[in-house]
Design a protein around this motif. Structure first.
Motif, short mmCIF file in Angstrom:
data_model
loop_
_atom_site.label_atom_id
_atom_site.label_comp_id
_atom_site.label_asym_id
_atom_site.label_seq_id
_atom_site.Cartn_x
_atom_site.Cartn_y
_atom_site.Cartn_z
N LEU A 146 0.85 -1.21 0.00
CA LEU A 146 0.00 0.00 0.00
C LEU A 146 0.87 1.25 0.00
O LEU A 146 0.51 2.29 -0.54
CB LEU A 146 -0.90 0.03 1.24
CG LEU A 146 -2.00 -1.02 1.33
CD1 LEU A 146 -2.63 -0.99 2.72
CD2 LEU A 146 -3.05 -0.79 0.26
N ARG A 147 2.02 1.12 0.61
CA ARG A 147 2.95 2.24 0.73
C ARG A 147 3.45 2.71 -0.64
O ARG A 147 3.87 3.85 -0.80
CB ARG A 147 4.13 1.78 1.59
CG ARG A 147 4.75 2.85 2.41
CD ARG A 147 5.65 2.21 3.45
NE ARG A 147 6.66 3.12 3.92
CZ ARG A 147 6.50 3.94 4.94
NH1 ARG A 147 5.36 4.00 5.57
NH2 ARG A 147 7.49 4.71 5.33
N ARG A 148 3.44 1.79 -1.62
CA ARG A 148 3.89 2.14 -2.97
C ARG A 148 2.73 2.31 -3.93
O ARG A 148 2.90 2.27 -5.15
CB ARG A 148 4.80 1.04 -3.50
CG ARG A 148 6.08 0.89 -2.71
CD ARG A 148 7.07 0.06 -3.50
NE ARG A 148 7.14 -1.33 -3.05
CZ ARG A 148 7.46 -2.35 -3.83
NH1 ARG A 148 7.68 -2.16 -5.11
NH2 ARG A 148 7.53 -3.57 -3.34
N GLY A 149 1.51 2.41 -3.38
CA GLY A 149 0.35 2.63 -4.23
C GLY A 149 -0.10 1.38 -4.98
O GLY A 149 -0.83 1.46 -5.96
N LEU A 150 0.32 0.21 -4.51
CA LEU A 150 -0.07 -1.05 -5.14
C LEU A 150 -1.23 -1.66 -4.35
O LEU A 150 -1.40 -1.37 -3.16
CB LEU A 150 1.11 -2.01 -5.15
CG LEU A 150 2.38 -1.45 -5.81
CD1 LEU A 150 3.57 -2.37 -5.56
CD2 LEU A 150 2.15 -1.23 -7.30
N ILE A 151 -2.03 -2.48 -5.02
CA ILE A 151 -3.19 -3.07 -4.35
C ILE A 151 -2.91 -4.55 -4.04
O ILE A 151 -2.75 -5.35 -4.96
CB ILE A 151 -4.46 -2.95 -5.22
CG1 ILE A 151 -4.73 -1.49 -5.53
CG2 ILE A 151 -5.65 -3.60 -4.52
CD1 ILE A 151 -5.86 -1.27 -6.52
N PRO A 152 -2.83 -4.90 -2.75
CA PRO A 152 -2.56 -6.30 -2.39
C PRO A 152 -3.76 -7.21 -2.66
O PRO A 152 -4.91 -6.84 -2.37
CB PRO A 152 -2.30 -6.22 -0.88
CG PRO A 152 -2.21 -4.78 -0.53
CD PRO A 152 -2.95 -4.03 -1.58
N LEU A 153 -3.49 -8.39 -3.21
CA LEU A 153 -4.55 -9.37 -3.44
C LEU A 153 -4.35 -10.63 -2.60
O LEU A 153 -5.32 -11.28 -2.20
CB LEU A 153 -4.59 -9.77 -4.92
CG LEU A 153 -4.85 -8.64 -5.92
CD1 LEU A 153 -4.74 -9.18 -7.36
CD2 LEU A 153 -6.21 -8.00 -5.70
N LEU A 154 -3.08 -11.00 -2.39
CA LEU A 154 -2.75 -12.23 -1.67
C LEU A 154 -1.39 -12.03 -1.02
O LEU A 154 -0.51 -11.40 -1.62
CB LEU A 154 -2.67 -13.38 -2.68
CG LEU A 154 -2.06 -14.72 -2.24
CD1 LEU A 154 -3.04 -15.46 -1.32
CD2 LEU A 154 -1.74 -15.61 -3.44
N THR A 155 -1.22 -12.57 0.19
CA THR A 155 0.12 -12.51 0.79
C THR A 155 0.47 -13.81 1.49
O THR A 155 -0.41 -14.52 1.97
CB THR A 155 0.24 -11.34 1.80
OG1 THR A 155 1.64 -11.17 2.11
CG2 THR A 155 -0.51 -11.58 3.09
N CYS A 156 1.75 -14.12 1.50
CA CYS A 156 2.25 -15.24 2.30
C CYS A 156 3.28 -14.71 3.29
O CYS A 156 4.25 -14.06 2.91
CB CYS A 156 2.88 -16.30 1.40
SG CYS A 156 3.40 -17.76 2.34
N ASP A 157 3.03 -14.99 4.55
CA ASP A 157 3.95 -14.62 5.63
C ASP A 157 5.11 -15.62 5.61
O ASP A 157 4.90 -16.81 5.84
CB ASP A 157 3.18 -14.70 6.97
CG ASP A 157 4.01 -14.26 8.16
OD1 ASP A 157 5.25 -14.12 8.04
OD2 ASP A 157 3.40 -14.07 9.24
N VAL A 158 6.31 -15.15 5.30
CA VAL A 158 7.45 -16.06 5.31
C VAL A 158 8.43 -15.77 6.45
O VAL A 158 9.59 -16.14 6.37
CB VAL A 158 8.16 -16.14 3.93
CG1 VAL A 158 7.22 -16.70 2.88
CG2 VAL A 158 8.71 -14.81 3.48
#
Ligand code: MN
Length: 201
Positions: A146-158
């Protein structure tokens, strides 16, 4: 604004055998909860006290940013997992993935490859960029797109705390497990909502 600590949308052992109840309890209560508590404490008496979480992520620095992003990232991660083994990516959204990456298999390989090659702690993201195309990106530590103006759809916590009890240092085995738990209907909804938002603005 005092941020609440969201409950998991499923039972503590719902993701077994892929993610154990022990890992999930530890992850949710010893990590996620602590980030929310830290954030609430840190913003008290600051200009962030009455800001929403996404605004804080976009503009804060240091410990406030770290705890805000980690609170957000964990809610996003836990909410996108689903009980019931072997969630399959199919239908309309599989075609969207194919259009962006060539094939579902290649998308999965890229996502896993990004996770395995990320040095240290962080997050792997499927995002929508400003042109409306999908990309797989990684963020170290508390990073949030979000900080770079991108829209998150899915994340994996590594971060290792997400898998060490179950898989020790075998991050690729954790990724295989993660893949079976993704609620693709929700990811598709996030994608559809992102499209509506960009058309509306
Ligand atoms: Mn975590």
């Amino acid at each position: 604004m005092k941020f609440g600590f969201p409950e998991l949308p499923y039972e503590i052992n719902a993701l077994e055998p892929f993610i154990s109840g022990k890992t999930l309890k530890y992850h949710h209560e010893k990590y996620h909860q602590v980030y929310v508590e830290n954030l609430n404490r840190l913003i008290m008496g600051t200009k962030f006290e009455n800001k929403d979480l996404e605004t804080i992520i976009k503009v804060a620095e240091g410990a406030i940013f770290n705890n805000a992003a980690l609170a957000w990232n964990h809610s996003f991660y836990f909410s996108e997992l689903k009980t019931g083994n072997n969630q399959i990516l199919k239908g309309t959204f599989a075609r969207v993935i194919k259009r962006n990456f060539g094939s579902v298999r290649f998308f999965k390989e890229m996502f896993t490859g990004s996770a395995v090659s990320l040095l240290g702690s962080g997050w792997i993201w499927l995002i929508l960029n400003q042109k409306g195309s999908m990309e797989i990106i990684h963020e170290s530590n508390a990073g949030n797109p979000l900080r770079r103006g991108l829209i998150p759809l899915l994340t994996c916590d590594v971060w290792e705390h997400a898998y060490y009890l179950d898989y020790k240092n075998r991050r690729s085995d954790y990724l295989e497990a993660f893949w079976k738990l993704i609620n693709w209907e929700l990811i598709e909804k996030r994608y559809d909502d992102a499209g509506k938002e960009s058309k509306g603005s």
